[in-house]
Design an enzyme around this catalytic site. Structure first.
Site, short mmCIF file in Angstrom:
data_model
loop_
_atom_site.label_atom_id
_atom_site.label_comp_id
_atom_site.label_asym_id
_atom_site.label_seq_id
_atom_site.Cartn_x
_atom_site.Cartn_y
_atom_site.Cartn_z
N CYS A 85 0.83 -1.14 0.24
CA CYS A 85 -0.01 0.09 0.05
C CYS A 85 0.97 1.19 -0.06
CB CYS A 85 -1.06 -0.19 1.10
SG CYS A 85 -2.44 1.00 0.97
N HIS A 181 -3.68 -5.09 0.72
CA HIS A 181 -3.08 -5.88 2.01
C HIS A 181 -3.24 -7.42 1.94
CE1 HIS A 181 -3.00 -1.78 3.91
NE2 HIS A 181 -3.61 -1.38 3.19
N GLU A 183 -1.83 -8.87 4.23
CA GLU A 183 -2.10 -9.17 5.54
C GLU A 183 -3.35 -9.44 6.29
OE1 GLU A 183 -1.94 -4.91 5.79
OE2 GLU A 183 -1.33 -6.39 4.56
N ASP A 239 -0.47 -13.78 30.61
CA ASP A 239 1.08 -13.28 30.55
C ASP A 239 1.85 -13.77 31.80
OD1 ASP A 239 0.45 -12.29 28.10
OD2 ASP A 239 0.12 -10.11 28.86
#
Length: 525
Positions: A85, A181, A183, A239
């Protein structure tokens, strides 16, 4: 052991909302990558020594003065470059092509591109064939400006009706540009294109996988802390749980976990954390039952921001007290992940991993003088979860819906009282249990119950009751930046409501929140 950082891709960020998604896709392919601001220096790129470079998208216009440009060295480094892009537009402009401002004919959303020439990036890829035998690809566009002339040495690889250069390449230099795009999932074969780029064109090996990441993390932890003792605030969230397991593997009993039960957790959560990490995995855990201390500090406070600050402050005080008892601890472990690092770096600061420390634990006193251990700082959340599975943590814990740091402190509206928390815990547990039973839990992104400090009249048998109200909340979202309320079946909602009112003495009414984000936020406070 293969070096998981041996092959790597550098992604330069020009400000697109999709940039982190590119990095996650490259990682999913099995290749390590890092995300840096666009204004890095030649020295930084040389030091990183990438096998390939991706120029990501961005909101600026290449035609505007002072809009961001890729460092010149990118095109002289001798490695493949993929412009996506805005990245394609700046590549074109910088190498002698031309970009024009889109006037009313940008492309936003689904588009079909027609292939004009062969290219290593698109090898063996097509979604359909046109009536005149041309390969067609389904892609996702989001651009106003467009390339009107490509640089010397490049060929047009694909076009749409309004965009003559939807993709371009210079195979000799291994430079590629795509106006769409790859992705995003709407570009059906996007992963194959990125895979061609990372594995075939850049020649990277797919060494970046959970088992190798774990081995590497354990080796690095052993080197970093040696025989020293480490202290970790274990919350039971994803986490901190994965950090605990990694450190346990690396240094065993030299790790002390501090688990603070603030009285604002979900039903039986403290018991589950202690059983899993203490009894099952054998970690060394200090369990601090601090419910009364937190509730006393919160007494009389109704403001959401003030409540958050109080909960944070009391946690730090308790953690500090416990840390001081661990007289031999030299290190503090934290669950900082890669998006925290990127956020802290910001743009225009050069390399994205020269950062200010991101203190999840928050304002810990300087006199603790502990070194910082952050074994997850290279990882995205989805990678942390995969590593957790590999380390033996249960799926339903790793893939649970998000739970706010202050816990029920921000799901009880207004002043927090033990009575309210106890009612809310039980109501919420029923909602979540029913979602699992109906196979709806994994179909929504987040679901929870909110306690409203208002009373409502109800009828039970022959008697009337005047009790509290709770609201159910369930949303569907991809990134939590925007969200739709989940259209749960009416009979399901009716079942949940009946169970809560019949089983939780003290609740007389259940409502369902049908607000989207925006204008509402996902959490009520």
């Amino acid at each position: 052991m293969s070096d998981i950082h041996e092959h790597k891709i550098l992604i330069l960020d020009f400000g697109s909302q999709y940039t982190q998604l590119i990095a996650r896709r490259i990682r999913e392919i099995g290749v390590y990558c890092e995300l840096w601001a666009w204004d890095v220096t030649e020295a930084q790129i040389r030091e990183f020594a990438p096998n390939g470079i991706i120029l990501a998208g961005g909101p600026e216009s290449v035609t505007a003065d002072n809009s961001p440009r890729a460092p010149e060295y990118v095109f002289n480094a001798g490695v493949p470059v993929l412009g996506i892009c805005y990245g394609m537009q700046t590549m074109s402009e910088q190498l002698g092509g031309k970009v024009i401002q889109g006037v009313g004919e940008g492309e936003f959303g689904y588009a079909q591109i027609e292939m004009l020439a062969e290219s290593a990036l698109f090898k063996g890829i097509e979604d359909a064939v046109s009536s005149d035998g041309k390969s067609l690809l389904d892609v996702w566009m989001s651009h106003g400006d467009k390339v009107s002339a490509i640089p010397a040495g490049f060929v047009a690889v694909a076009k749409t009706d309004t965009c003559p250069f939807a993709a371009m390449s210079c195979e000799e230099k291994r430079f590629y540009g795509v106006q769409f795009h790859p992705e995003v999932t709407h570009t059906r074969q996007g992963m194959r294109m990125l895979s061609h780029f990372a594995l075939d064109i850049c020649g990277c090996a797919a060494n970046w996988k959970p088992s190798s990441i774990i081995e590497d993390a354990i080796e690095r932890l052993k080197k970093q802390v040696g025989d020293d003792e480490v202290i970790l605030g274990l919350s039971g969230g994803v986490d901190s749980s994965v950090v605990a397991m990694l450190l346990h593997r690396a240094i065993g009993k030299k790790l002390t976990c501090v688990f603070v039960d603030n009285g604002l957790l979900r039903l039986n959560e403290a018991k589950q954390v202690m059983e899993m990490f203490g009894d099952h995995f054998g970690l060394n855990i200090v369990h601090v039952d601090a419910e009364n201390r937190f509730l006393d500090a919160l007494k009389g406070e109704a403001d959401p921001e003030a409540k958050r600050k109080i909960i944070g402050r009391v946690f730090v005080e308790i953690f500090d007290e416990e840390a001081k008892k661990c007289v031999n601890a030299k290190w503090l472990a934290q669950g900082t992940i890669y998006p925290d690092v990127i956020e802290s770096a910001g743009s225009a600061t050069g390399k994205a991993h020269v950062i200010k420390s991101h203190h999840n634990v928050g304002g810990l006193p300087d006199d603790m003088e502990l070194g910082l251990v952050e074994p997850l700082r290279e990882l995205f959340k989805d990678e942390v979860r995969k590593i957790g599975l590999e380390l033996g943590l249960p799926y339903n814990m790793l893939y649970r819906h998000p739970f706010p740091g202050p816990g029920l402190g921000v799901r009880v509206l207004g002043e927090v009282k033990k009575e309210y928390c106890d009612l809310l815990r039980r109501a919420d547990a029923i909602f979540i249990e029913e979602l699992h039973k109906a196979d709806l839990y994994n179909k929504v992104s987040q679901a929870f119950t909110v306690f409203l400090p208002v009373r409502s009249v109800g009828v039970m048998g022959d008697g009337r009751k005047y009790d509290w109200v709770v609201s159910l909340r369930a949303v569907e979202t991809i990134d939590f930046m925007t969200a739709h309320w989940a259209h749960l079946p009416y009979d399901f909602l009716g079942r949940v409501s009946n169970r809560i009112i019949n089983e939780v003495d003290g609740i007389s009414r259940v409502v369902y929140d049908i607000s989207g984000k925006p204008p509402a936020t996902i959490e009520w406070e």
